[in-house]
Design a protein around this motif. Structure first.
Motif, PDB file in Angstrom:
ATOM      1  N   PHE A   1       7.360 -10.182  -2.777  1.00 49.01           N
ATOM      2  CA  PHE A   1       7.525 -11.605  -2.397  1.00 49.01           C
ATOM      3  C   PHE A   1       8.624 -12.107  -3.008  1.00 49.01           C
ATOM      4  N   TRP A   2       9.727 -11.280  -3.333  1.00 44.20           N
ATOM      5  CA  TRP A   2      10.896 -11.775  -3.953  1.00 44.20           C
ATOM      6  C   TRP A   2      11.673 -12.789  -3.174  1.00 44.20           C
TER       7      TRP A   2
ATOM      8  N   LEU B   1       3.692  -6.480  -8.891  1.00 42.61           N
ATOM      9  CA  LEU B   1       3.558  -6.127  -7.394  1.00 42.61           C
ATOM     10  C   LEU B   1       3.981  -7.187  -6.628  1.00 42.61           C
ATOM     11  N   LEU B   2       3.268  -8.263  -6.956  1.00 45.03           N
ATOM     12  CA  LEU B   2       3.668  -9.560  -5.892  1.00 45.03           C
ATOM     13  C   LEU B   2       4.808 -10.102  -6.230  1.00 45.03           C
TER      14      LEU B   2
ATOM     15  N   ILE C   1      -3.416  -6.699 -14.697  1.00 43.87           N
ATOM     16  CA  ILE C   1      -3.312  -8.104 -14.091  1.00 43.87           C
ATOM     17  C   ILE C   1      -1.630  -8.256 -14.340  1.00 43.87           C
ATOM     18  N   MET C   2      -1.011  -7.700 -15.173  1.00 40.91           N
ATOM     19  CA  MET C   2       0.422  -7.445 -15.398  1.00 40.91           C
ATOM     20  C   MET C   2       1.213  -6.716 -14.286  1.00 40.91           C
ATOM     21  N   TYR C   3       0.311  -5.892 -13.767  1.00 39.32           N
ATOM     22  CA  TYR C   3       0.649  -4.816 -12.694  1.00 39.32           C
ATOM     23  C   TYR C   3       0.613  -5.718 -11.502  1.00 39.32           C
ATOM     24  N   VAL C   4      -0.630  -6.186 -11.167  1.00 39.61           N
ATOM     25  CA  VAL C   4      -0.687  -7.047  -9.854  1.00 39.61           C
ATOM     26  C   VAL C   4       0.566  -8.282  -9.895  1.00 39.61           C
ATOM     27  N   VAL C   5       0.766  -8.946 -11.086  1.00 36.91           N
ATOM     28  CA  VAL C   5       1.809 -10.038 -10.928  1.00 36.91           C
ATOM     29  C   VAL C   5       3.228  -9.370 -10.709  1.00 36.91           C
TER      30      VAL C   5
END
Length: 77
Positions: free
Chosen positions: A34-35, A29-30, A23-27
């Motif tokens: 999308f910065w 990556l997002l 979950i931390m990696y997905v967050v």
């Protein structure tokens, strides 16, 4: 303070550790992909605020220029 950790506690920690890493990696990556979204949103809000603030002044200035040009271009002899 003495912690009373048992084998079962470590099992629960390891069971929760893998999904938490995912979950931390997905967050991450997002956030990486999308910065730019906060900058676009902030730019649009700031541009709208400045436009709403300046629009009456620009419109009045444009009307004054139009009247001035019309007055001086039509009264030529």
């Amino acid at each position: 303070m003495k912690l009373n950790l048992k084998q079962e506690d470590f099992k629960f920690i390891t069971i929760g550790f893998i999904p938490t890493l995912f979950i931390m990696y997905v967050v991450y990556l997002l956030a990486y992909l999308f910065w730019w979204i906060p900058f676009v949103v902030a730019f649009l809000l700031i541009a709208y605020a400045i436009g709403v603030t300046l629009e009456p002044n620009v419109y009045v200035g444009w009307l004054q220029i139009k009247v001035y040009l019309k007055k001086h271009l039509t009264n030529r002899k």
